[in-house]
Write an enzyme that holds these catalytic residues in place. Structure first.
Site, PDB file in Angstrom:
ATOM      1  N   LYS A  83       0.807  -1.227   0.000  1.00  0.00           N
ATOM      2  CA  LYS A  83       0.000   0.000   0.000  1.00  0.00           C
ATOM      3  C   LYS A  83       0.841   1.278   0.000  1.00  0.00           C
ATOM      4  O   LYS A  83       0.452   2.279  -0.597  1.00  0.00           O
ATOM      5  CB  LYS A  83      -0.942   0.011   1.209  1.00  0.00           C
ATOM      6  CG  LYS A  83      -2.148  -0.921   1.038  1.00  0.00           C
ATOM      7  CD  LYS A  83      -3.121  -0.742   2.186  1.00  0.00           C
ATOM      8  CE  LYS A  83      -4.389  -1.522   1.946  1.00  0.00           C
ATOM      9  NZ  LYS A  83      -5.393  -1.309   2.989  1.00  0.00           N
ATOM     10  N   ASP A 111     -10.174   3.198   1.589  1.00  0.00           N
ATOM     11  CA  ASP A 111     -10.401   2.586   2.911  1.00  0.00           C
ATOM     12  C   ASP A 111     -11.254   3.490   3.810  1.00  0.00           C
ATOM     13  O   ASP A 111     -12.060   2.997   4.612  1.00  0.00           O
ATOM     14  CB  ASP A 111      -9.074   2.271   3.604  1.00  0.00           C
ATOM     15  CG  ASP A 111      -8.462   0.954   3.109  1.00  0.00           C
ATOM     16  OD1 ASP A 111      -9.197   0.137   2.523  1.00  0.00           O
ATOM     17  OD2 ASP A 111      -7.256   0.758   3.318  1.00  0.00           O
TER      18      ASP A 111
HETATM   19  P1  NAP Z   1       0.367  -2.400  10.004  1.00  0.00           P
HETATM   20  O1  NAP Z   1       0.782  -1.223   9.187  1.00  0.00           O
HETATM   21  O2  NAP Z   1       1.258  -3.583  10.087  1.00  0.00           O
HETATM   22  O3  NAP Z   1       0.088  -1.848  11.499  1.00  0.00           O
HETATM   23  C1  NAP Z   1      -0.192  -2.733  12.526  1.00  0.00           C
HETATM   24  C2  NAP Z   1      -0.585  -1.974  13.794  1.00  0.00           C
HETATM   25  O4  NAP Z   1      -1.000  -2.939  14.756  1.00  0.00           O
HETATM   26  C3  NAP Z   1       0.533  -1.158  14.447  1.00  0.00           C
HETATM   27  O5  NAP Z   1      -0.018   0.015  14.991  1.00  0.00           O
HETATM   28  C4  NAP Z   1       1.020  -2.097  15.554  1.00  0.00           C
HETATM   29  O6  NAP Z   1       1.568  -1.423  16.662  1.00  0.00           O
HETATM   30  C5  NAP Z   1      -0.272  -2.745  15.975  1.00  0.00           C
HETATM   31  N1  NAP Z   1      -0.099  -4.059  16.608  1.00  0.00           N
HETATM   32  C6  NAP Z   1       0.184  -5.237  15.999  1.00  0.00           C
HETATM   33  N2  NAP Z   1       0.221  -6.235  16.903  1.00  0.00           N
HETATM   34  C7  NAP Z   1      -0.060  -5.672  18.116  1.00  0.00           C
HETATM   35  C8  NAP Z   1      -0.175  -6.195  19.430  1.00  0.00           C
HETATM   36  N3  NAP Z   1       0.003  -7.494  19.685  1.00  0.00           N
HETATM   37  N4  NAP Z   1      -0.476  -5.344  20.428  1.00  0.00           N
HETATM   38  C9  NAP Z   1      -0.660  -4.014  20.176  1.00  0.00           C
HETATM   39  N5  NAP Z   1      -0.571  -3.470  18.940  1.00  0.00           N
HETATM   40  C10 NAP Z   1      -0.262  -4.291  17.919  1.00  0.00           C
HETATM   41  O7  NAP Z   1      -1.041  -2.956   9.504  1.00  0.00           O
HETATM   42  P2  NAP Z   1      -2.186  -2.167   8.704  1.00  0.00           P
HETATM   43  O8  NAP Z   1      -1.951  -2.261   7.249  1.00  0.00           O
HETATM   44  O9  NAP Z   1      -2.343  -0.828   9.328  1.00  0.00           O
HETATM   45  O10 NAP Z   1      -3.476  -3.102   8.997  1.00  0.00           O
HETATM   46  C11 NAP Z   1      -4.011  -3.249  10.309  1.00  0.00           C
HETATM   47  C12 NAP Z   1      -5.206  -4.187  10.275  1.00  0.00           C
HETATM   48  O11 NAP Z   1      -6.287  -3.592   9.563  1.00  0.00           O
HETATM   49  C13 NAP Z   1      -4.913  -5.518   9.561  1.00  0.00           C
HETATM   50  O12 NAP Z   1      -5.440  -6.558  10.349  1.00  0.00           O
HETATM   51  C14 NAP Z   1      -5.648  -5.399   8.237  1.00  0.00           C
HETATM   52  O13 NAP Z   1      -6.086  -6.661   7.771  1.00  0.00           O
HETATM   53  C15 NAP Z   1      -6.849  -4.529   8.648  1.00  0.00           C
HETATM   54  N6  NAP Z   1      -7.441  -3.812   7.500  1.00  0.00           N
HETATM   55  C16 NAP Z   1      -8.737  -4.109   7.157  1.00  0.00           C
HETATM   56  C17 NAP Z   1      -9.345  -3.445   6.126  1.00  0.00           C
HETATM   57  C18 NAP Z   1     -10.765  -3.767   5.755  1.00  0.00           C
HETATM   58  O14 NAP Z   1     -11.214  -3.367   4.661  1.00  0.00           O
HETATM   59  N7  NAP Z   1     -11.510  -4.439   6.603  1.00  0.00           N
HETATM   60  C19 NAP Z   1      -8.640  -2.462   5.391  1.00  0.00           C
HETATM   61  C20 NAP Z   1      -7.337  -2.170   5.776  1.00  0.00           C
HETATM   62  C21 NAP Z   1      -6.746  -2.860   6.827  1.00  0.00           C
HETATM   63  P3  NAP Z   1       3.115  -0.914  16.691  1.00  0.00           P
HETATM   64  O15 NAP Z   1       3.131   0.368  15.908  1.00  0.00           O
HETATM   65  O16 NAP Z   1       3.418  -0.733  18.114  1.00  0.00           O
HETATM   66  O17 NAP Z   1       3.927  -2.016  16.037  1.00  0.00           O
END
Ligand code: NAP
Length: 284
Positions: free
Chosen positions: A73, A110
């Site tokens: 992305k 999104d």
């Molecule tokens: P990302 O860039 O990898 O960010 C992950 C985030 O989660 C970071 O803020 C991270 O914190 C936090 N995190 C991960 N594990 C954690 C834990 N055990 N405890 C506390 N915080 C934790 O991922 P992303 O692209 O933003 O996506 C996030 C989620 O949204 C994914 O599951 C994705 O599938 C979902 N999503 C869904 C849609 C939809 O259409 N439904 C669209 C977009 C995304 P740190 O900064 O501290 O590492």
């Protein structure tokens, strides 16, 4: 029955790695079939370090466009010549379209998905009505925060395990967003109208976030962007507390609608229940 592939078939797709689990082909092809559009939607898994080369191959206009998912992305934004303000604000793109002049345009739907899911599953929810807490500071959180501020949220509280990342998102979005550490979640939930999980904690059987949802008002809407599983530990806890909930599948479907329009030049047909199809694919 799906119309046959012809000499005029419009091709679009989704790029991610891994991508085989994506529900987007199911959703878009069901819409294509119901609308009788001569189009097809396929999945691509480019090498993680060759996304730019992969996109260049389509600059000839071979395909109409691409949805983009993890881990592409952010790089998707950098390969585009034209970037929409909402993609710029989210610092990420989930939609690339190819112009006849070889130029690539980047957009991010999104935020539309997030607001559409809230409107569909929490009728009457008004983003302008009070502060909103967003958990996470990755790409999904940044898109959500930008969309909520643009929709008039008076304050968005970005709650993240790594405070510096929350501060960076708040700084990029500007007035209207504040950063909070995860261990101060109870304070961040005080008086909010919604709590939105945009972290990846709770994904596919992993433990969910340990946050005090009971600190949010009884009227607060609780949303999880994760849709695998559909009922995450976070949503299960919210339901136990009697809160209204919104799931990630609804967001996925709502963000796909403007992409379909961009690829095939028509709104998705209303007479096919893509949510039911997706739930079946998720084993629900
Ligand atoms: P990302 O860039 O990898 O960010 C992950 C985030 O989660 C970071 O803020 C991270 O914190 C936090 N995190 C991960 N594990 C954690 C834990 N055990 N405890 C506390 N915080 C934790 O991922 P992303 O692209 O933003 O996506 C996030 C989620 O949204 C994914 O599951 C994705 O599938 C979902 N999503 C869904 C849609 C939809 O259409 N439904 C669209 C977009 C995304 P740190 O900064 O501290 O590492």
């Amino acid at each position: 029955m799906k119309p046959p592939i012809t000499g005029r078939t419009i091709v679009a797709g989704v790029a991610g790695n891994p991508v085989a689990h994506s529900l987007s082909p199911l959703i878009h092809n069901a819409w294509l079939e119901a609308a009788g559009i001569d189009g097809v939607y396929v999945a691509f898994a480019p090498d993680a370090d060759r996304f730019e080369v992969f996109v260049d191959a389509f600059r000839s206009g071979a395909i109409r466009g691409l949805n983009v998912t993890t881990p592409f992305k952010e790089v998707a934004l950098s390969v585009a010549e034209v970037v929409s303000p909402r993609a710029e604000m989210a610092a990420a793109a989930n939609l690339l379209t190819f112009g006849t002049d070889g130029r690539v345009s980047a957009d991010n739907t999104d935020g539309i998905g997030l607001l559409g899911a809230l409107a569909a599953q929490a009728p009457g929810f008004d983003p302008k009505a009070g502060p909103i807490a967003v958990l996470g500071a990755g790409g999904a959180a940044r898109g959500a925060v930008a969309a909520l501020v643009a929709a008039g949220a008076p304050q968005v509280r970005i709650v993240n395990r790594t405070l510096a990342r929350a501060e960076a998102v708040a700084g990029a979005v500007g007035a209207g967003a504040v950063a909070c550490p995860l261990d101060a979640a109870a304070e961040a939930f005080d008086g909010v109208t919604a709590v939105i999980n945009a972290t990846s904690a709770g994904l596919s059987g992993q433990p969910g976030l340990d946050v005090p949802l009971e600190a949010a008002p009884e009227t607060a809407v609780i949303m999880d962007m994760i849709y695998k599983p559909l009922e995450t530990p976070f949503l299960a806890e919210a339901r136990k507390l009697g809160r209204r909930t919104v799931d990630g599948l609804e967001m996925l479907i709502r963000q796909a609608e403007p992409s379909f329009q961009a690829f095939y030049g028509a709104a998705p047909p209303a007479d096919v229940d893509v949510r039911a199809l997706a739930m079946k694919a998720l084993g629900q």
